[in-house]
Design a protein around this motif. Structure first.
Motif, PDB file in Angstrom:
ATOM      1  N   CYS A 274       0.829  -1.213   0.000  1.00 55.60           N
ATOM      2  CA  CYS A 274       0.000   0.000   0.000  1.00 55.60           C
ATOM      3  C   CYS A 274       0.862   1.262   0.000  1.00 55.60           C
ATOM      4  O   CYS A 274       0.510   2.258  -0.639  1.00 55.60           O
ATOM      5  N   LEU A 275       1.995   1.216   0.705  1.00 56.22           N
ATOM      6  CA  LEU A 275       2.903   2.368   0.709  1.00 56.22           C
ATOM      7  C   LEU A 275       3.482   2.603  -0.686  1.00 56.22           C
ATOM      8  O   LEU A 275       3.640   3.755  -1.113  1.00 56.22           O
ATOM      9  N   ILE A 336      -5.922  -0.643   8.349  1.00 56.68           N
ATOM     10  CA  ILE A 336      -7.307  -0.274   8.023  1.00 56.68           C
ATOM     11  C   ILE A 336      -7.349   1.107   7.351  1.00 56.68           C
ATOM     12  O   ILE A 336      -7.848   1.236   6.226  1.00 56.68           O
ATOM     13  N   PRO A 337      -6.822   2.169   7.991  1.00 59.66           N
ATOM     14  CA  PRO A 337      -6.825   3.472   7.298  1.00 59.66           C
ATOM     15  C   PRO A 337      -5.862   3.519   6.124  1.00 59.66           C
ATOM     16  O   PRO A 337      -6.105   4.258   5.155  1.00 59.66           O
ATOM     17  N   LEU A 338      -4.774   2.740   6.179  1.00 57.75           N
ATOM     18  CA  LEU A 338      -3.807   2.775   5.072  1.00 57.75           C
ATOM     19  C   LEU A 338      -4.414   2.211   3.788  1.00 57.75           C
ATOM     20  O   LEU A 338      -4.297   2.827   2.716  1.00 57.75           O
ATOM     21  N   THR A 342      -5.294   4.377   0.321  1.00 57.72           N
ATOM     22  CA  THR A 342      -4.808   4.060  -1.021  1.00 57.72           C
ATOM     23  C   THR A 342      -5.952   3.777  -1.989  1.00 57.72           C
ATOM     24  O   THR A 342      -5.876   4.140  -3.165  1.00 57.72           O
ATOM     25  N   ARG A 343      -7.038   3.158  -1.495  1.00 54.09           N
ATOM     26  CA  ARG A 343      -8.189   2.899  -2.365  1.00 54.09           C
ATOM     27  C   ARG A 343      -8.887   4.194  -2.772  1.00 54.09           C
ATOM     28  O   ARG A 343      -9.511   4.275  -3.832  1.00 54.09           O
ATOM     29  N   SER A 344      -8.784   5.216  -1.938  1.00 51.68           N
ATOM     30  CA  SER A 344      -9.425   6.490  -2.282  1.00 51.68           C
ATOM     31  C   SER A 344      -8.700   7.196  -3.422  1.00 51.68           C
ATOM     32  O   SER A 344      -9.286   8.023  -4.125  1.00 51.68           O
ATOM     33  N   TYR A 345      -7.400   6.863  -3.614  1.00 52.75           N
ATOM     34  CA  TYR A 345      -6.621   7.482  -4.680  1.00 52.75           C
ATOM     35  C   TYR A 345      -6.449   6.573  -5.896  1.00 52.75           C
ATOM     36  O   TYR A 345      -6.266   7.040  -7.016  1.00 52.75           O
TER      37      TYR A 345
END
Length: 378
Positions: A274-275, A336-338, A342-345
């Motif tokens: 994700c990073l 969870i927030p990570l 990433t899914r939001s972008y």
């Protein structure tokens, strides 16, 4: 041994995860689904039958001991412990008269906090229901239920701290407002104290550059005064316990389980993946003048914290497995927030499928070889 009992246990967990994933996709809203999941997981904790010599069996004996103490004796014990709130927790729950309430209540608090983070991410990052189900599945595939209902303190501590970290770094809430909750988490387990100290260290290293120097100095001064006035003894005691962990690891008598190591590595692999995705999207935004780069800058405190903890966690795995293993549970919650971020972008079907495959492998290993396979009700 206990093959049929364990098969029922892991099947119940897997079915619970599947039902909630389906419900998140098909049923309007999210509160009903998450609340139902919390109840189901708590009931698994209530009916869980620990094996002889298991963590929960030993904890129940300790809880019986503290339940028989007077409050003055309990306070004396708390004053000499590195985790005094754990003693109070055992005393309060033990006073209810049913050992099964300890994992039941612990599961409710722990998963309620983790799902609260999930619900906040769902709203903040405008995830669709399919993406929310993916985030839920990835988190549950790590199989942390046994750490919650059998180990008791560690996951409870990390859930409280992780929720506070989320509020401070992502929702920009005040450190002063949430530091009491982090103190509660840190006084439940030594790893909670380690996580809190690491967060405070990061917060002021980064905050000096990002926030008002005057505010940072005031907050840092206040925390240092409180630590030396009230918390120095707890930190010293926790450091001694940490040294015992290291000595056990060096002597070969410390805890190590290869399949839990694999599961932790899979969780950290999700973090790294994700990073990388986030980094690519940020670099793309820098090349496009019409892209809102400020959105990425607002995420910097959280992303840098994830990198900071990831590096330290890997180092801890090398130095002393037990501490790195437990700190990775904090990373699992912060995924969870990570993942949501990433899914939001980057709403790629390839990324979705990769995360789903890792989640499926993780869930299979957790049920077949991880601590979760110890879950039994009869």
């Amino acid at each position: 041994m206990y093959l049929f009992s364990r098969l029922i246990g892991v099947s119940s967990y897997a079915i619970c995860v599947g039902i909630v994933c389906f419900a998140l996709n098909r049923i309007k809203g999210v509160n009903f689904q998450f609340n139902t999941c919390v109840i189901m997981l708590a009931l698994m904790g209530f009916f869980y039958v620990p094996l002889n010599g298991s963590d929960l069996g030993r904890i129940n004996l300790i809880m019986h001991l503290y339940t028989g103490f007077s409050w003055s004796e309990v306070i004396n014990e708390m004053m000499t412990s590195s985790t005094p709130l754990a003693i109070m927790y055992y005393k309060l729950v033990g006073s209810l008269g049913d050992d099964r309430l300890l994992p039941f209540i612990t599961a409710i608090i722990t998963y309620a906090l983790c799902f609260a983070i999930m619900k906040c991410c769902y709203e903040k990052y405008s995830l669709n229901k399919n993406e929310l189900a993916l985030v839920f599945f990835i988190f549950m595939s790590r199989g942390l239920l046994m750490m919650t209902i059998a180990n008791i303190r560690t996951m409870l501590s990390l859930a409280i701290i992780s929720f506070s970290v989320y509020k401070i770094l992502i929702e920009s809430k005040s450190l002063v407002r949430h530091i009491p909750f982090m103190v509660v988490g840190s006084l439940l387990h030594v790893v909670g104290l380690l996580t809190t100290l690491l967060f405070i260290l990061y917060y002021f290293l980064y905050g000096i550059k990002k926030r008002s120097i005057f505010i940072n100095i005031i907050e840092l001064f206040g925390i240092v005064v409180l630590v030396f006035a009230y918390g120095y003894r707890f930190i010293q005691s926790a450091a001694e316990k940490g040294q015992l962990y290291i000595d056990s690891a060096n002597s070969g008598t410390g805890f190590f389980y290869i399949w839990e190591m694999v599961l932790s590595c899979l969780s950290l692999a999700i973090t790294v993946y994700c990073l990388i995705i986030y980094r690519r999207q940020k670099m793309y935004a820098l090349k496009c003048n019409n892209y809102d780069i400020d959105k990425f800058k607002n995420n910097d405190p959280f992303i840098k914290y994830i990198v900071f903890i990831l590096i330290l966690d890997i180092l801890l795995f090398i130095i002393e497995f037990n501490s790195g293993f437990r700190l990775s549970w904090h990373m699992t919650i912060m995924n969870i927030p990570l993942i949501s971020l990433t899914r939001s972008y980057y709403k790629s079907s390839q990324q979705y499928n990769i995360l789903l495959i890792i989640g499926l492998i993780s869930l299979f290993l957790a049920c077949a070889r991880g601590d979760l396979c110890s879950l039994k009700f009869i």
